[in-house]
Scaffold this motif. Structure first.
Motif: not given
Length: 167
Positions: A117-131
């Motif tokens: 598409l025109k732009d990629p979808y970017v989803g982002q979340t803070e790491l909760q545990t690093g696992e």
């Protein structure tokens, strides 16, 4: 390679199940990058997740990038996968025991889907545990609103080769 991904569904297609055996993939990555056990475990988990998530993509040219940036000694990881099961990745730097969460530290998980598409979808979340599995479970629930349970693992031999890997 004898690796594989199995797809299944149930409950009238309300439940999707993915299982992967990725020992050869993870061992090849360990050889290429000459990683420590903790870096192998982290990269192997993310490679496995990338292979499974990439197989969920619909378009033949769709690409998925998983990127973890953290303040731990590993600093981060990046994996790119396609819908045909192709996957590649590289680790940051890490030494020590198999404490992936400690090696990654606090930071951000980014999921980038380029579906042409025109732009990629970017989803982002803070790491909760690093696992990685726990952070992907959180990402699916918060960013994609898809209740999920993610399990990923890498078992190392004493000679730093990969005994088993999967998710």
């Amino acid at each position: 390679m004898s690796d594989y991904i199995v797809h299944a569904s149930g409950a009238g297609n309300q439940v999707r199940i993915f299982a992967a055996s990725t020992r050869d993939l993870v061992e090849k990555a360990r050889e290429i990058h000459n990683t420590s056990p903790v870096a192998t475990a982290a990269l192997g988990r993310l490679l496995t997740a990338g292979a499974m998530m990439g197989s969920m993509m619909k378009g033949e040219k769709d690409l998925l990038t998983l990127q973890i940036q953290g303040d731990g000694p590993m600093h981060g990881l990046t994996v790119t996968a396609n819908a045909n099961g192709g996957v590649k990745g590289y680790p940051g730097v890490a030494d020590g025991k198999l404490n992936v969460g400690g090696a990654i530290g606090n930071g951000v998980l980014s999921v980038i889907k380029d579906m042409g598409l025109k732009d990629p979808y970017v989803g982002q979340t803070e790491l909760q545990t690093g696992e990685i599995a726990e952070d992907l479970t959180y990402y699916f629930a918060v960013s994609e609103q898809v209740p999920s349970s993610v399990g990923l693992g890498v078992l190392m031999n004493k000679d730093n080769t990969v005994r088993q890997a999967g998710g």
